[in-house]
Design a protein around this motif. Structure first.
Motif, PDB file in Angstrom:
ATOM      1  N   THR B   8     -22.115  29.136  33.756  1.00 19.18           N
ATOM      2  CA  THR B   8     -21.924  29.186  35.206  1.00 19.18           C
ATOM      3  C   THR B   8     -20.436  29.261  35.568  1.00 19.18           C
ATOM      4  O   THR B   8     -19.567  28.886  34.790  1.00 19.18           O
ATOM      5  N   THR B  11     -17.213  34.607  38.134  1.00 18.30           N
ATOM      6  CA  THR B  11     -17.498  35.429  39.314  1.00 18.30           C
ATOM      7  C   THR B  11     -16.763  36.757  39.346  1.00 18.30           C
ATOM      8  O   THR B  11     -17.006  37.549  40.235  1.00 18.30           O
ATOM      9  N   GLN B  39     -24.954  36.042  34.543  1.00 17.59           N
ATOM     10  CA  GLN B  39     -24.262  34.781  34.232  1.00 17.59           C
ATOM     11  C   GLN B  39     -24.565  34.348  32.799  1.00 17.59           C
ATOM     12  O   GLN B  39     -24.923  33.186  32.534  1.00 17.59           O
TER      13      GLN B  39
END
Lengths: 66, 66
Positions: B8, B11, B39
């Motif tokens: 996680t 981005t 991800q």
């Protein structure tokens, strides 16, 4: 005394966190402030050589003092 | 044999590069493929414990195998 460096390749909060972690992992006593808009990192509490190695190893571009 | 892990906090391309560098710095022989949309990070050539340490130290979230 803090010093501000130009660091390229940081484009989001994840990058800012990665740079911060890389520096504080190498120098736990350092304080780090990332400015994404200016593409700068301000560091207090460690020396420039260590900061350069940490940033380069994390995949970002250390370009020296602003 | 490659293994795919959920990671996680990635981005952008800078994050993907930071994760890749963190793993290959710890395990130079590893091959790393980051999928930002899913991800996930697919790694071949090193063990899971080392991958977890490298990803956590880089400021991202290792969440185990997909």
């Amino acid at each position: 005394m803090s010093t501000t460096y130009r660091v390229t390749g940081m484009t989001c909060g994840g990058c800012a966190r990665a740079v911060t972690q890389a520096i504080t992992e190498a120098a736990p006593a350092a304080t780090v402030d990332v400015d994404l808009d200016r593409q700068t990192v301000t560091v207090e509490g460690t020396d420039e050589a260590l900061i350069k190695v940490a940033i380069d190893a994390a995949g970002f571009g250390f370009e020296g003092r602003v």
